[in-house]
Design a protein around this motif. Structure first.
Motif, mmCIF file in Angstrom:
data_model
loop_
_atom_site.group_PDB
_atom_site.id
_atom_site.type_symbol
_atom_site.label_atom_id
_atom_site.label_comp_id
_atom_site.label_asym_id
_atom_site.label_seq_id
_atom_site.Cartn_x
_atom_site.Cartn_y
_atom_site.Cartn_z
ATOM 1 N N TYR A 1 0.858 -1.393 0.004
ATOM 2 C CA TYR A 1 0.148 -0.033 0.002
ATOM 3 C C TYR A 1 0.704 1.267 -0.056
ATOM 4 O O TYR A 1 0.621 2.200 -0.557
ATOM 5 N N LYS A 2 2.111 1.361 0.963
ATOM 6 C CA LYS A 2 2.867 2.588 0.896
ATOM 7 C C LYS A 2 3.516 2.673 -0.574
ATOM 8 O O LYS A 2 3.717 4.029 -0.941
ATOM 9 N N ILE A 3 3.881 1.492 -1.167
ATOM 10 C CA ILE A 3 4.799 1.712 -2.494
ATOM 11 C C ILE A 3 3.606 2.285 -3.333
ATOM 12 O O ILE A 3 3.922 3.301 -4.033
ATOM 13 N N VAL A 4 2.506 1.704 -3.458
ATOM 14 C CA VAL A 4 1.506 2.266 -4.482
ATOM 15 C C VAL A 4 1.023 3.560 -4.097
ATOM 16 O O VAL A 4 0.914 4.234 -5.216
ATOM 17 N N ASP A 5 0.695 3.731 -3.086
ATOM 18 C CA ASP A 5 0.500 5.038 -2.653
ATOM 19 C C ASP A 5 1.461 6.369 -2.890
ATOM 20 O O ASP A 5 1.144 7.209 -3.631
ATOM 21 N N LYS A 6 2.446 5.803 -2.882
ATOM 22 C CA LYS A 6 3.650 6.697 -3.184
ATOM 23 C C LYS A 6 3.826 7.137 -4.690
ATOM 24 O O LYS A 6 3.992 8.126 -5.082
ATOM 25 N N TYR A 7 3.549 6.093 -5.537
ATOM 26 C CA TYR A 7 3.542 6.343 -7.174
ATOM 27 C C TYR A 7 2.108 6.562 -7.557
ATOM 28 O O TYR A 7 1.919 6.785 -8.871
ATOM 29 N N THR A 8 1.124 6.970 -6.826
ATOM 30 C CA THR A 8 -0.113 7.168 -7.349
ATOM 31 C C THR A 8 -0.356 8.444 -6.921
ATOM 32 O O THR A 8 -0.964 8.738 -5.731
#
Length: 217
Positions: free
Chosen positions: A209-216
């Motif tokens: 989630y943290k990774i996806v949130d960072k790049y979204t």
């Protein structure tokens, strides 16, 4: 979220304090409405920034929010969003994953906590806890109800709460009650999972989630 979104969010929060109570109320409704629109977080905060500056400038001239952006806030927001480029397929997929993961994490935490309580109470004799068909179906129903409710609240942020659709409220209530029923009725065990593995899955999902949130944006 990305660094640029965090910086813009911080600046927008600072500017928000410069508005009157009425201006803050209008801006809050606009923000909630934008959260339900198919645009990125960065685009939402950019619109918020522009609208906040407009309202601040208007208040300094003695103008109300209606004078600045018109009486139909929904139409105002829709017209702005129409001018933005549509989301790509990748952005849509990442956005859905980002929105889904928190709900999955919360449900897994609840299941893990409940299983831990049952172990402590002697109901489960090992750390390998069963996952039933009711657990899975109930979780899906809860996620569906939560997603529908959030979307509804965003799309109707400008409406008075007394004018909300009663039928929609009944649908959400029925869905939640049904989730409880299927959890109690469908006790067929699909598989077993160790609590340590469940905790690891929660951690992995949180990192994703943290990774996806960072790049979204």
């Amino acid at each position: 979220m990305s660094r640029r979104v965090k910086d813009l969010l911080k600046e927008n929060n600072r500017m928000n304090d410069l508005l009157s109570e009425e201006g803050q109320h209008v801006l809050t409704d606009i923000i909630v409405y934008l959260r339900g629109m198919p645009i990125t977080m960065y685009q939402q905060e950019m619109i918020r920034s522009d609208v906040t500056r407009m309202l601040i400038d208007g208040e300094q001239r003695g103008s109300s929010a209606n004078d600045v952006i018109g009486p139909d806030y929904r139409e105002f927001c829709d017209n702005i969003v129409k001018e933005l480029p549509p989301l790509s397929v990748k952005e849509k997929i990442l956005g859905h994953i980002r929105d889904l993961l928190p709900a999955m994490i919360v449900l897994l935490v609840i299941w893990t906590f409940g299983s831990s309580v049952r172990i402590a109470a002697g109901i489960f004799r090992t750390f390998y806890c069963p996952v039933t068909a009711g657990d899975l179906l109930s979780g899906l129903l809860i996620i569906f109800a939560a997603e529908r409710l959030i979307n509804y609240l965003c799309r109707h942020s400008f409406q008075d709460s007394h004018s909300w659709d009663i039928g929609f409220g009944v649908l959400i209530a029925v869905t939640l009650v049904l989730s409880l029923i299927v959890k109690m009725v469908l006790t067929f065990k699909l598989f077993y999972i160790h609590l340590a593995l469940a905790a690891l899955i929660i951690l992995v999902l949180f990192l994703i989630y943290k990774i996806v949130d960072k790049y979204t944006d």
